[in-house]
Design a protein around this motif. Structure first.
Motif, PDB file in Angstrom:
ATOM      1  N   THR A  93      56.697  10.579  51.917  1.00  0.00           N
ATOM      2  CA  THR A  93      56.660   9.792  53.247  1.00  0.00           C
ATOM      3  C   THR A  93      57.442   8.828  53.896  1.00  0.00           C
ATOM      4  O   THR A  93      57.444   8.416  55.035  1.00  0.00           O
ATOM      5  CB  THR A  93      55.187   9.348  53.510  1.00  0.00           C
ATOM      6  N   MET A 106      58.244  11.211  58.926  1.00  0.00           N
ATOM      7  CA  MET A 106      56.883  10.805  58.063  1.00  0.00           C
ATOM      8  C   MET A 106      56.680   9.763  58.953  1.00  0.00           C
ATOM      9  O   MET A 106      55.638   9.031  58.845  1.00  0.00           O
ATOM     10  CB  MET A 106      56.635  11.565  57.501  1.00  0.00           C
ATOM     11  N   THR A 162      51.824   7.600  57.555  1.00  0.00           N
ATOM     12  CA  THR A 162      50.950   8.078  57.039  1.00  0.00           C
ATOM     13  C   THR A 162      49.893   7.767  56.712  1.00  0.00           C
ATOM     14  O   THR A 162      49.278   8.535  56.488  1.00  0.00           O
ATOM     15  CB  THR A 162      51.424   6.646  55.249  1.00  0.00           C
TER      16      THR A 162
END
Length: 278
Positions: free
Chosen positions: A130, A135, A139
């Motif tokens: 993450t 990303m 999360t």
């Protein structure tokens, strides 16, 4: 996935329905018929197989696809560890350009346990995953829905065959009185009349089973089940989705009869691209 729940109240209703106009089969007919059924039959999964449906936000679908391509292109020793535990990855965007979904097709409880361990919220692997720019800061959006594959239709060369690049996956869930009884009904429903439900609904493949460790929860006293229907187009899925409405006649009647329970959930994944695991 969706059909009358009256068979919960009648074991007789679960017997295969005779096809009108068929003559009594002789030995040759029965042999040919058996071969044909084997080629198209529903498969009740005997060994443990699972589908994990993960979804999460990303900075953008194009950036995410490039990240995934980089993972696959890396030397085997540098690939993420979950690549060796998963047979197939069905990947695509959901309803926006900033949300994606991946279906992990997993064989064996041991592999499932290892994948779940890797993706635990506090795991070092997930923390590293993450931190990617794609990303980062997303999360908290990660959601997991898992089910054991109890029924597959139609049967293919492998459990995961029949799903192709560009297909649309419809993921659906709701509560039922008994997941085991539901699986029997689902099996009969999708295979009845040589797969008429599939043909009439534009479905090319279905997987169904009991959920576990999932974001989507059944109402108290019910068991959660999930189905993935595979469509060739968004139009086919949109037509089918008109059935998946708890306020409509079809599911409204099922709820009133106690055969299905809210809440109802659904997710669209695709058009998908496919990655092969190990």
């Amino acid at each position: 996935f969706f059909f009358s729940m009256a068979p919960f109240a009648s074991a007789a209703a679960r017997r295969p329905t005779p096809v009108p106009g068929k003559h009594a089969a002789g030995p040759a007919d029965r042999s040919a018929s058996a071969r044909a059924r084997a080629a198209r039959s529903t498969t009740r999964i005997m060994s443990a197989k699972y589908i994990q449906v993960a979804s999460h936000d990303v900075s953008g679908c194009a950036a995410w696809e490039k990240m995934v391509a980089g993972m696959v292109a890396a030397p085997e020793a540098e690939q993420p560890p979950h690549m060796a535990l998963i047979k197939k990855f069905w990947c695509g965007k959901t309803s926006t350009q900033n949300n994606v979904s991946v279906c992990h097709c997993i064989e064996g409880k041991e592999n499932l346990d290892k994948v779940q361990e890797l993706f635990k919220p506090d795991s070092e692997f997930l923390k590293g995953f993450t931190q990617s720019p794609v990303m980062k800061d997303h999360t908290d959006s990660m959601k997991w829905n898992n089910f054991e594959v109890m029924v597959e239709y139609p049967k293919g060369e492998s459990t995961w065959s029949g799903v192709e690049e560009g297909d649309i996956l419809g993921v659906y869930s709701h509560g039922v009185p008994s997941a085991a009884e539901w699986a029997k009904i689902f099996e009969n429903a999708v295979s009845a009349d040589e797969g008429a439900m599939h043909k009439n609904s534009g479905i090319v493949k279905s997987f169904g089973g009991k959920m576990f460790d999932s974001e989507w929860k059944a109402a108290e006293g019910a068991e959660a089940v999930a189905v993935i229907h595979v469509f060739k187009s968004l139009d086919d899925k949109a037509k089918f989705d008109k059935m998946f409405d708890p306020t409509g006649d079809f599911f409204g009647g099922m709820i009133a009869a106690g055969g299905a329970f809210e809440p109802f959930y659904s997710l669209c994944n695709g058009p998908i691209f496919i990655l092969d695991g190990k």
